[in-house]
Design an enzyme around this catalytic site. Structure first.
Site, PDB file in Angstrom:
ATOM      1  CB  SER A 139      -0.874   0.014   1.257  1.00 33.80           C
ATOM      2  OG  SER A 139      -1.507   1.273   1.411  1.00 33.80           O
ATOM      3  CE1 TYR A 152      -4.037  -2.689   5.137  1.00 34.06           C
ATOM      4  CE2 TYR A 152      -3.414  -0.418   4.671  1.00 34.06           C
ATOM      5  CZ  TYR A 152      -3.821  -1.666   4.236  1.00 34.06           C
ATOM      6  OH  TYR A 152      -4.013  -1.889   2.888  1.00 34.06           O
ATOM      7  CE  LYS A 156      -1.399  -4.062   3.177  1.00 27.31           C
ATOM      8  NZ  LYS A 156      -1.553  -5.303   2.389  1.00 27.31           N
TER       9      LYS A 156
HETATM   10  N1  LIG Z   1      -8.727  -1.098  -1.392  1.00 28.98           N
HETATM   11  C1  LIG Z   1      -7.730  -0.244  -1.160  1.00 28.98           C
HETATM   12  O1  LIG Z   1      -7.877   1.003  -1.169  1.00 28.98           O
HETATM   13  C2  LIG Z   1      -6.343  -0.787  -0.943  1.00 28.98           C
HETATM   14  C3  LIG Z   1      -5.274   0.125  -0.989  1.00 28.98           C
HETATM   15  C4  LIG Z   1      -3.981  -0.347  -0.773  1.00 28.98           C
HETATM   16  C5  LIG Z   1      -3.772  -1.689  -0.547  1.00 28.98           C
HETATM   17  N2  LIG Z   1      -4.827  -2.560  -0.493  1.00 28.98           N
HETATM   18  C6  LIG Z   1      -4.536  -3.983  -0.248  1.00 28.98           C
HETATM   19  O2  LIG Z   1      -5.060  -4.744  -1.299  1.00 28.98           O
HETATM   20  C7  LIG Z   1      -5.338  -6.070  -0.829  1.00 28.98           C
HETATM   21  C8  LIG Z   1      -6.744  -6.471  -1.242  1.00 28.98           C
HETATM   22  O3  LIG Z   1      -7.669  -5.563  -0.646  1.00 28.98           O
HETATM   23  P1  LIG Z   1      -9.112  -5.282  -1.243  1.00 28.98           P
HETATM   24  O4  LIG Z   1      -9.332  -3.826  -1.111  1.00 28.98           O
HETATM   25  O5  LIG Z   1      -9.292  -5.936  -2.561  1.00 28.98           O
HETATM   26  O6  LIG Z   1      -9.995  -6.019  -0.123  1.00 28.98           O
HETATM   27  P2  LIG Z   1     -11.404  -6.796  -0.203  1.00 28.98           P
HETATM   28  O7  LIG Z   1     -12.215  -6.310  -1.320  1.00 28.98           O
HETATM   29  O8  LIG Z   1     -11.952  -6.721   1.173  1.00 28.98           O
HETATM   30  O9  LIG Z   1     -10.949  -8.297  -0.485  1.00 28.98           O
HETATM   31  C9  LIG Z   1     -10.153  -8.971   0.451  1.00 28.98           C
HETATM   32  C10 LIG Z   1      -9.979 -10.402   0.008  1.00 28.98           C
HETATM   33  O10 LIG Z   1      -9.104 -11.059   0.937  1.00 28.98           O
HETATM   34  C11 LIG Z   1      -9.797 -12.161   1.537  1.00 28.98           C
HETATM   35  N3  LIG Z   1      -9.293 -12.276   2.906  1.00 28.98           N
HETATM   36  C12 LIG Z   1      -9.362 -11.343   3.893  1.00 28.98           C
HETATM   37  N4  LIG Z   1      -8.780 -11.825   4.998  1.00 28.98           N
HETATM   38  C13 LIG Z   1      -8.338 -13.069   4.705  1.00 28.98           C
HETATM   39  C14 LIG Z   1      -7.672 -14.075   5.433  1.00 28.98           C
HETATM   40  N5  LIG Z   1      -7.331 -13.908   6.716  1.00 28.98           N
HETATM   41  N6  LIG Z   1      -7.376 -15.242   4.811  1.00 28.98           N
HETATM   42  C15 LIG Z   1      -7.722 -15.436   3.527  1.00 28.98           C
HETATM   43  N7  LIG Z   1      -8.354 -14.523   2.780  1.00 28.98           N
HETATM   44  C16 LIG Z   1      -8.662 -13.364   3.373  1.00 28.98           C
HETATM   45  C17 LIG Z   1     -11.286 -11.824   1.385  1.00 28.98           C
HETATM   46  O11 LIG Z   1     -12.138 -12.944   1.359  1.00 28.98           O
HETATM   47  P3  LIG Z   1     -12.767 -13.647   2.682  1.00 28.98           P
HETATM   48  O12 LIG Z   1     -13.534 -12.603   3.423  1.00 28.98           O
HETATM   49  O13 LIG Z   1     -13.615 -14.756   2.138  1.00 28.98           O
HETATM   50  O14 LIG Z   1     -11.598 -14.188   3.451  1.00 28.98           O
HETATM   51  C18 LIG Z   1     -11.257 -11.188   0.003  1.00 28.98           C
HETATM   52  O15 LIG Z   1     -11.171 -12.179  -0.999  1.00 28.98           O
HETATM   53  C19 LIG Z   1      -5.118  -6.028   0.684  1.00 28.98           C
HETATM   54  O16 LIG Z   1      -3.844  -6.545   0.986  1.00 28.98           O
HETATM   55  C20 LIG Z   1      -5.161  -4.551   1.015  1.00 28.98           C
HETATM   56  O17 LIG Z   1      -4.405  -4.242   2.153  1.00 28.98           O
HETATM   57  C21 LIG Z   1      -6.104  -2.143  -0.686  1.00 28.98           C
END
Ligand SMILES: NC(=O)c1ccc[n+]([C@@H]2O[C@H](COP(=O)([O-])OP(=O)(O)OC[C@H]3O[C@@H](n4cnc5c(N)ncnc54)[C@H](OP(=O)(O)O)[C@@H]3O)[C@@H](O)[C@H]2O)c1
Length: 249
Positions: A139, A152, A156
């Site tokens: 991130s 968090y 990261k």
């Molecule tokens: N969205 C943003 O603005 C943003 C910005 C920077 C970085 N990120 C990073 O991008 C990545 C994906 O985020 P996202 O925004 O796409 O989130 P999201 O839409 O909430 O999706 C998260 C995914 O991870 C799974 N997950 C969560 N905890 C888990 C665990 N303990 N074990 C296995 N699977 C797990 C969830 O499914 P289940 O609930 O079924 O487990 C889901 O498939 C993360 O690492 C996040 O930190 C996001």
């Protein structure tokens, strides 16, 4: 430049929705055979049916689940050329000084230890002998401080350093890179963009919009494919220019 992934086998954690789902779909569309994993079996199955890939449910923070997931990938795909450590969590919001240790530990188990464990399993079971690519989803928060999501962001920042360390250790067989998104419109980050909040953030980005999961997916395919062949140990920022406008926000 070759952006195809034909013949490649990819494992994507957190692949049932959001950024992980978009990466899984983009990799399937680029010719890879893909395995997704997340905790909820129903979500995995639904997404796998939609995009045409395999699934194995599990909690990335549990080493026994990680072992089972990588073993299932080896068994059903016959290898793992690409590992995307995408699953992430942010169970604590507030000043870091007040964070309770159970939520601190959970943050690090999922955001830092799991990427190491999955990397170890893929390295030992396949990549050491067959080459590979590891992509960690970090991130922009890993580069700065934040009064609300500092814990968090610390995880990261550590993931970015793990990326550099493994990039240095695992060459020439394996390239290890991190993608560092700004605010992307997913469920995970909804509390930061719902209502008018997203428009306000977008106005501060030179490209004047928030990220979409497909923006991150495009970069993941580019890194995983032959096009990324001389890149390792890097943390690549995808944020519509937000960091160059507010480098220490
Ligand atoms: N969205 C943003 O603005 C943003 C910005 C920077 C970085 N990120 C990073 O991008 C990545 C994906 O985020 P996202 O925004 O796409 O989130 P999201 O839409 O909430 O999706 C998260 C995914 O991870 C799974 N997950 C969560 N905890 C888990 C665990 N303990 N074990 C296995 N699977 C797990 C969830 O499914 P289940 O609930 O079924 O487990 C889901 O498939 C993360 O690492 C996040 O930190 C996001």
């Amino acid at each position: 430049m070759d952006l195809r992934l034909d013949g490649k086998k990819a494992l994507i954690t957190g692949g049932s929705r959001g950024i992980g789902k978009a990466i899984a779909k983009a990799m399937v569309d680029s010719g890879a055979e893909v395995m997704i994993t997340s905790r909820k079996a129903e979500s995995c199955e639904e997404t796998a049916n939609e995009i045409g890939c395999l699934w194995e449910a599990g909690h990335v923070g549990r080493p026994e689940d990680a072992e089972r997931i990588v073993a299932a990938t080896m068994d059903r795909l016959g290898g793992v050329d690409i590992l995307v450590n995408n699953a992430g969590t942010g169970p604590y919001n507030g000043p870091t000084i007040d964070c309770d240790i159970p939520r601190w530990n959970k943050t690090f188990e999922v955001n830092l230890t799991a990427p190491l464990v999955f990397s170890q399993l893929c390295w030992n079971s396949y990549m050491k002998e067959n080459d590979g690519v590891i992509i960690n989803i970090a991130s922009v928060g890993g580069f700065s401080t934040n009064e609300f999501i500092g814990v968090y962001d610390i995880s990261k920042a550590a993931l970015i350093h793990l990326t550099k360390q493994l990039g240095a250790e695992l060459g020439p067989q394996v390239r290890v890179n991190a993608l560092c998104p700004g605010l992307v419109k997913t469920d995970f980050a909804k509390f930061l963009w719902e209502g008018d909040k997203g428009d306000e953030v977008a106005q501060n980005y030179p490209l004047k919009r928030l990220g979409e999961p497909e923006d991150v997916a495009a970069a993941a395919v580019w890194l995983a494919a032959e096009s990324g062949r001389w890149i390792t140990g890097q943390a690549i920022v995808l944020d519509g220019g937000g960091m160059v406008k507010f480098p220490s926000a």
